[in-house]
Design a protein around this motif. Structure first.
Motif, PDB file in Angstrom:
ATOM      1  N   CYS A 183       6.525 -84.913  31.108  1.00 54.94           N
ATOM      2  CA  CYS A 183       7.912 -84.934  30.619  1.00 54.94           C
ATOM      3  C   CYS A 183       8.903 -84.775  31.754  1.00 54.94           C
ATOM      4  O   CYS A 183       9.876 -85.517  31.853  1.00 54.94           O
ATOM      5  CB  CYS A 183       8.140 -83.803  29.626  1.00 54.94           C
ATOM      6  SG  CYS A 183       7.292 -84.041  28.103  1.00 54.94           S
ATOM      7  N   TRP A 184       8.661 -83.769  32.611  1.00 56.46           N
ATOM      8  CA  TRP A 184       9.599 -83.543  33.707  1.00 56.46           C
ATOM      9  C   TRP A 184       9.712 -84.783  34.561  1.00 56.46           C
ATOM     10  O   TRP A 184      10.785 -85.114  35.050  1.00 56.46           O
ATOM     11  CB  TRP A 184       9.121 -82.359  34.559  1.00 56.46           C
ATOM     12  CG  TRP A 184       9.207 -81.068  33.841  1.00 56.46           C
ATOM     13  CD1 TRP A 184      10.089 -80.780  32.821  1.00 56.46           C
ATOM     14  CD2 TRP A 184       8.419 -79.901  34.026  1.00 56.46           C
ATOM     15  NE1 TRP A 184       9.882 -79.505  32.385  1.00 56.46           N
ATOM     16  CE2 TRP A 184       8.873 -78.932  33.094  1.00 56.46           C
ATOM     17  CE3 TRP A 184       7.379 -79.561  34.889  1.00 56.46           C
ATOM     18  CZ2 TRP A 184       8.318 -77.667  33.014  1.00 56.46           C
ATOM     19  CZ3 TRP A 184       6.826 -78.297  34.814  1.00 56.46           C
ATOM     20  CH2 TRP A 184       7.290 -77.361  33.887  1.00 56.46           C
ATOM     21  N   ASN A 185       8.599 -85.471  34.735  1.00 53.82           N
ATOM     22  CA  ASN A 185       8.639 -86.638  35.586  1.00 53.82           C
ATOM     23  C   ASN A 185       9.374 -87.800  34.968  1.00 53.82           C
ATOM     24  O   ASN A 185       9.701 -88.754  35.641  1.00 53.82           O
ATOM     25  CB  ASN A 185       7.228 -87.063  35.966  1.00 53.82           C
ATOM     26  CG  ASN A 185       6.815 -86.366  37.221  1.00 53.82           C
ATOM     27  OD1 ASN A 185       7.351 -86.637  38.272  1.00 53.82           O
ATOM     28  ND2 ASN A 185       5.919 -85.412  37.094  1.00 53.82           N
ATOM     29  N   MET A 186       9.559 -87.749  33.658  1.00 57.13           N
ATOM     30  CA  MET A 186      10.381 -88.789  33.057  1.00 57.13           C
ATOM     31  C   MET A 186      11.826 -88.329  32.974  1.00 57.13           C
ATOM     32  O   MET A 186      12.644 -88.976  32.346  1.00 57.13           O
ATOM     33  CB  MET A 186       9.839 -89.148  31.678  1.00 57.13           C
ATOM     34  CG  MET A 186       8.621 -90.043  31.808  1.00 57.13           C
ATOM     35  SD  MET A 186       8.080 -90.626  30.224  1.00 57.13           S
ATOM     36  CE  MET A 186       7.141 -89.241  29.681  1.00 57.13           C
ATOM     37  N   GLY A 187      12.121 -87.204  33.593  1.00 56.17           N
ATOM     38  CA  GLY A 187      13.505 -86.749  33.636  1.00 56.17           C
ATOM     39  C   GLY A 187      13.910 -85.894  32.461  1.00 56.17           C
ATOM     40  O   GLY A 187      15.095 -85.758  32.194  1.00 56.17           O
ATOM     41  N   ALA A 188      12.939 -85.349  31.739  1.00 59.92           N
ATOM     42  CA  ALA A 188      13.299 -84.454  30.636  1.00 59.92           C
ATOM     43  C   ALA A 188      13.697 -83.102  31.202  1.00 59.92           C
ATOM     44  O   ALA A 188      13.122 -82.645  32.187  1.00 59.92           O
ATOM     45  CB  ALA A 188      12.135 -84.299  29.673  1.00 59.92           C
TER      46      ALA A 188
ATOM     47  N   ARG B 252      14.478 -88.289  39.030  1.00 59.06           N
ATOM     48  CA  ARG B 252      13.242 -88.548  38.287  1.00 59.06           C
ATOM     49  C   ARG B 252      13.310 -89.877  37.555  1.00 59.06           C
ATOM     50  O   ARG B 252      12.303 -90.558  37.369  1.00 59.06           O
ATOM     51  CB  ARG B 252      13.004 -87.418  37.280  1.00 59.06           C
ATOM     52  CG  ARG B 252      12.874 -86.053  37.917  1.00 59.06           C
ATOM     53  CD  ARG B 252      11.483 -85.814  38.441  1.00 59.06           C
ATOM     54  NE  ARG B 252      11.466 -84.734  39.418  1.00 59.06           N
ATOM     55  CZ  ARG B 252      11.564 -83.453  39.114  1.00 59.06           C
ATOM     56  NH1 ARG B 252      11.682 -83.085  37.856  1.00 59.06           N
ATOM     57  NH2 ARG B 252      11.523 -82.547  40.044  1.00 59.06           N
TER      58      ARG B 252
ATOM     59  N   GLU C  91       4.371 -81.685  32.893  1.00 57.55           N
ATOM     60  CA  GLU C  91       4.644 -82.475  34.092  1.00 57.55           C
ATOM     61  C   GLU C  91       5.028 -83.891  33.724  1.00 57.55           C
ATOM     62  O   GLU C  91       5.932 -84.483  34.309  1.00 57.55           O
ATOM     63  CB  GLU C  91       3.420 -82.469  35.009  1.00 57.55           C
ATOM     64  CG  GLU C  91       3.222 -81.105  35.632  1.00 57.55           C
ATOM     65  CD  GLU C  91       2.190 -81.102  36.727  1.00 57.55           C
ATOM     66  OE1 GLU C  91       1.414 -82.079  36.807  1.00 57.55           O
ATOM     67  OE2 GLU C  91       2.158 -80.128  37.481  1.00 57.55           O
TER      68      GLU C  91
ATOM     69  N   PHE D 253       9.689 -92.461  25.084  1.00 59.55           N
ATOM     70  CA  PHE D 253      10.084 -91.069  25.343  1.00 59.55           C
ATOM     71  C   PHE D 253      11.224 -90.985  26.357  1.00 59.55           C
ATOM     72  O   PHE D 253      12.284 -90.448  26.078  1.00 59.55           O
ATOM     73  CB  PHE D 253       8.870 -90.280  25.841  1.00 59.55           C
ATOM     74  CG  PHE D 253       9.108 -88.804  25.926  1.00 59.55           C
ATOM     75  CD1 PHE D 253       8.863 -87.991  24.836  1.00 59.55           C
ATOM     76  CD2 PHE D 253       9.575 -88.220  27.098  1.00 59.55           C
ATOM     77  CE1 PHE D 253       9.076 -86.629  24.904  1.00 59.55           C
ATOM     78  CE2 PHE D 253       9.796 -86.860  27.178  1.00 59.55           C
ATOM     79  CZ  PHE D 253       9.543 -86.064  26.076  1.00 59.55           C
TER      80      PHE D 253
ATOM     81  N   VAL E 278      17.495 -84.906  37.337  1.00 57.57           N
ATOM     82  CA  VAL E 278      17.125 -85.819  36.265  1.00 57.57           C
ATOM     83  C   VAL E 278      17.331 -87.278  36.685  1.00 57.57           C
ATOM     84  O   VAL E 278      16.540 -88.158  36.377  1.00 57.57           O
ATOM     85  CB  VAL E 278      17.937 -85.485  34.986  1.00 57.57           C
ATOM     86  CG1 VAL E 278      17.783 -86.566  33.953  1.00 57.57           C
ATOM     87  CG2 VAL E 278      17.494 -84.148  34.434  1.00 57.57           C
TER      88      VAL E 278
ATOM     89  N   LEU F 189      15.341 -90.222  25.888  1.00 51.60           N
ATOM     90  CA  LEU F 189      15.978 -89.122  26.611  1.00 51.60           C
ATOM     91  C   LEU F 189      17.245 -89.584  27.291  1.00 51.60           C
ATOM     92  O   LEU F 189      18.278 -88.930  27.229  1.00 51.60           O
ATOM     93  CB  LEU F 189      15.038 -88.585  27.699  1.00 51.60           C
ATOM     94  CG  LEU F 189      13.863 -87.722  27.293  1.00 51.60           C
ATOM     95  CD1 LEU F 189      13.104 -87.309  28.543  1.00 51.60           C
ATOM     96  CD2 LEU F 189      14.353 -86.498  26.563  1.00 51.60           C
ATOM     97  N   HIS F 190      17.144 -90.743  27.935  1.00 50.54           N
ATOM     98  CA  HIS F 190      18.271 -91.179  28.744  1.00 50.54           C
ATOM     99  C   HIS F 190      19.302 -91.948  27.938  1.00 50.54           C
ATOM    100  O   HIS F 190      20.371 -92.271  28.430  1.00 50.54           O
ATOM    101  CB  HIS F 190      17.777 -91.996  29.931  1.00 50.54           C
ATOM    102  CG  HIS F 190      16.935 -91.181  30.860  1.00 50.54           C
ATOM    103  ND1 HIS F 190      17.460 -90.175  31.629  1.00 50.54           N
ATOM    104  CD2 HIS F 190      15.605 -91.166  31.101  1.00 50.54           C
ATOM    105  CE1 HIS F 190      16.490 -89.598  32.319  1.00 50.54           C
ATOM    106  NE2 HIS F 190      15.353 -90.170  32.020  1.00 50.54           N
TER     107      HIS F 190
END
Ligand SMILES: Nc1ncnc2c1ncn2[C@@H]1O[C@H](COP(=O)(O)OP(=O)(O)OP(=O)(O)O)[C@@H](O)[C@H]1O
Ligand SMILES: [Mg+2]
Lengths: 260, 289
Positions: free
Chosen positions: B175-180, A90, B173, A113, A87, A117-118
């Protein structure tokens, strides 16, 4: 991950080899990309440009059959080290895809978004979020166009706006590196121009690695250029230099359009 | 110069024949449905009244209403849903979002699909063995509903998995790429976009459950009960079983009564299906990508 740790290099690979099953797609790739640079990655179709890009944010490993040797350092830290949290990688290394892929939620929620999340459980104040939102959209020159449509679905924007939005939503989490895989190939000439301009605007603040099939674009929009062929890096120099006096015969052939 | 050639004319004639034939087949298919509905409405319609729906049967079930059975069916379906939806949705999420694509996952998927083909009487026997006897629930709403839940679980799983897989991979993809994490991706993007499909699957399942007789016959549904169930450990009457009873088991039954029961049952199922279609259209219209 803390700041660059004294090193000037944003991305550095050492003897990077990558296999898809038994097929080797990258051969001993050694790269050194300096901080804040725009570097374009060119080469004929299938030479491993996307593969290289995708190994810089470890998205390749979702496919179970990918094997990697060698090392990839981002901002001075080995991202394939066992203790690394995906994470975090990314967050530090954002990726923009060929087809704009905004989420089917509002423009505002798209941009915030990653930020939300972070932020963890702590919900940021409204004012703070609005500020982050405006800042990100201004950086990608989209604020004036969408400021009245922040609550509209992002998927209703034009392709050019969508692609800019996809760049904007990476910014609030403060990535050091932006990877772009043919970010303009779904856009019309005007959109392409606008996105290129934007990329140029972001120069210095982010390290940008951009894959393109468009020679003119590589020439216009990057400072350094990497030419790849069959999984190997053939040449990595100053863009102006590569296009005027390529050092290798293969590079010259490719630039002049002899590989197609 | 644009006149039809003999070949054109022959093609046109064949076209006409094929169209007629296919149309006739479709008509044949619709006919029984219309006949059934028509008969039910014609013969059972007159008996339907407020009393019929909301009072208990009297006179050895040859008179009075169907309230306990109607309520019982609703109970059975609700409890079955409470069990099968969380379980089915969770399993589907695991299978489609988490499980690695290997022979084991594929075997499980195959098993689930096959489970959907198991005859309901087999489920009924399983229900007796597992819930009535082994878990000591006795013949009760709980045992009957759990049996129904097991029976409809594959439908829920398959419907949910299909609607999850209809969500474009690009969203994940992104989302995963934003670190979710996977769960953040599922909760914020995948599920909201799959919910319409899941809901329609669930409602279709309800309508199937409501009509089942075999699985509840030995596990919790009663021939006739003079009172309403007080808890999930009581037995209950149910529409489907009641229909079976009034049409075959009781002498001197007025002819229109079974038709009335059938009509109520069918209306329930049709209402559910229409609701599911309406919901699907509404949710479809709202999402856009
Ligand atoms: N998921 C995969 N599984 C197996 N082989 C793959 C996979 N992705 C890419 N390859 C192979 O790896 C090689 C490099 O692919 P890659 O997509 O990196 O090329 P590229 O330079 O980005 O090409 P293009 O310009 O067409 O996008 C190709 O030969 C391709 O067939
Ligand atoms: Mg590519």
């Amino acid at each position: 991950m803390d700041a660059a740790g004294g090193t000037e290099l944003a991305i550095r690979t050492r003897k990077l080899n990558l296999w898809y099953g038994t097929f080797q797609a990258l051969f001993d790739v050694d790269l050194e990309i300096r901080h804040g640079m725009i570097t374009s990655l060119i080469g004929p179709s299938g030479c491993g440009k996307s593969t290289l890009l995708r190994s810089v944010n470890r998205i390749n490993e979702r496919l179970g059959y990918v094997r990697i040797t060698g090392s990839v350092d981002v901002l001075g830290h080995d991202i394939y080290a066992p203790e690394v949290e995906l994470v975090q990688v990314r967050q530090q290394v954002g990726m923009v895809f060929q087809r704009p892929n905004p989420l089917p939620i509002s423009v505002r929620d798209n941009v915030l978004f990653g930020y939300d999340l972070h932020a963890g459980g702590r919900r940021k104040s409204r004012a703070e979020r609005e500020e982050v939102l405006e800042d990100a959209l201004r950086q990608v020159v989209l604020w004036d166009k969408v400021k009245d449509r922040l609550d509209h679905k992002a998927t209703a924007l034009s392709l050019e706006e969508q692609q800019k939005l996809c760049i904007a939503r990476l910014l609030p989490v403060k990535p050091g590196v932006l990877l772009m895989d043919e970010p303009c190939s779904a856009l019309d000439p005007r959109g392409t121009e606008a996105v290129e301009e934007l990329i140029w605007e972001l120069r210095g603040r982010y390290t940008i690695l951009i894959v393109t099939h468009n020679m003119a674009q590589a020439r216009r929009a990057s400072e350094e250029c990497i030419f790849m062929l069959l999984g190997k890096v053939i040449e990595h120099t100053d863009t102006a230099e590569m296009f005027v006096t390529p050092r290798h015969q293969e590079t010259a052939d490719y630039i002049e359009g002899r590989y197609g | 110069m644009f006149d039809a050639s003999p070949l054109n004319r022959r093609n046109a004639r064949n076209e006409m024949l094929v169209r007629l034939l296919l149309g006739a087949m479709t008509g044949l298919l619709v006919l029984p449905v219309l006949l059934i509905l028509g008969t039910l409405v014609y013969k059972g319609g007159p008996i339907i009244s407020f009393e019929f729906l909301f009072t208990s049967p009297t006179n050895g079930m040859t008179a009075g209403g169907i309230f306990p059975a109607l309520l019982g069916t609703i109970f059975l379906v609700l409890v079955a849903l409470l069990a099968s939806v969380p379980l089915g949705v969770a399993a589907a999420i695991y299978l489609s979002e988490y499980a690695p694509d290997n022979w084991f996952t594929r075997a499980i998927n195959l098993a689930i699909i096959n489970l959907a083909g198991v005859p309901s009487i087999v489920h009924a026997l399983f229900g007796v063995g597992a819930f009535v006897i082994f878990f000591r629930f006795g013949t009760s709403i709980l045992a009957a509903s759990l049996t129904l839940a097991i029976m409809t679980l594959p439908v829920v799983i398959v419907a949910t998995r299909e609607s999850l897989q209809a969500v474009p991979q690009a969203f994940r993809e992104a989302c995963w790429n934003m670190g979710a994490t996977r769960w953040q991706t599922i909760r914020r993007v995948v599920l909201p976009n799959a919910v319409s499909g899941i809901l329609t699957g669930v409602i279709l399942e309800v309508s199937r459950t409501a009509g089942e007789t075999a699985p509840i016959m030995f596990t919790g549904a009663a021939f006739f009960l003079p009172f309403l169930p007080q808890s999930v450990f009581d037995q209950t009457m149910a529409l489907s079983l009641h229909l079976f009873v009034v049409s075959t088991q009781v002498p001197g039954m007025p002819e229109e009564l079974p038709f009335g029961v059938a009509l109520v049952l069918i209306c329930m199922v049709l209402a559910m299906n229409s609701l599911s279609i309406a919901l699907r259209m509404y949710l479809r219209g709202r999402k856009r990508w």
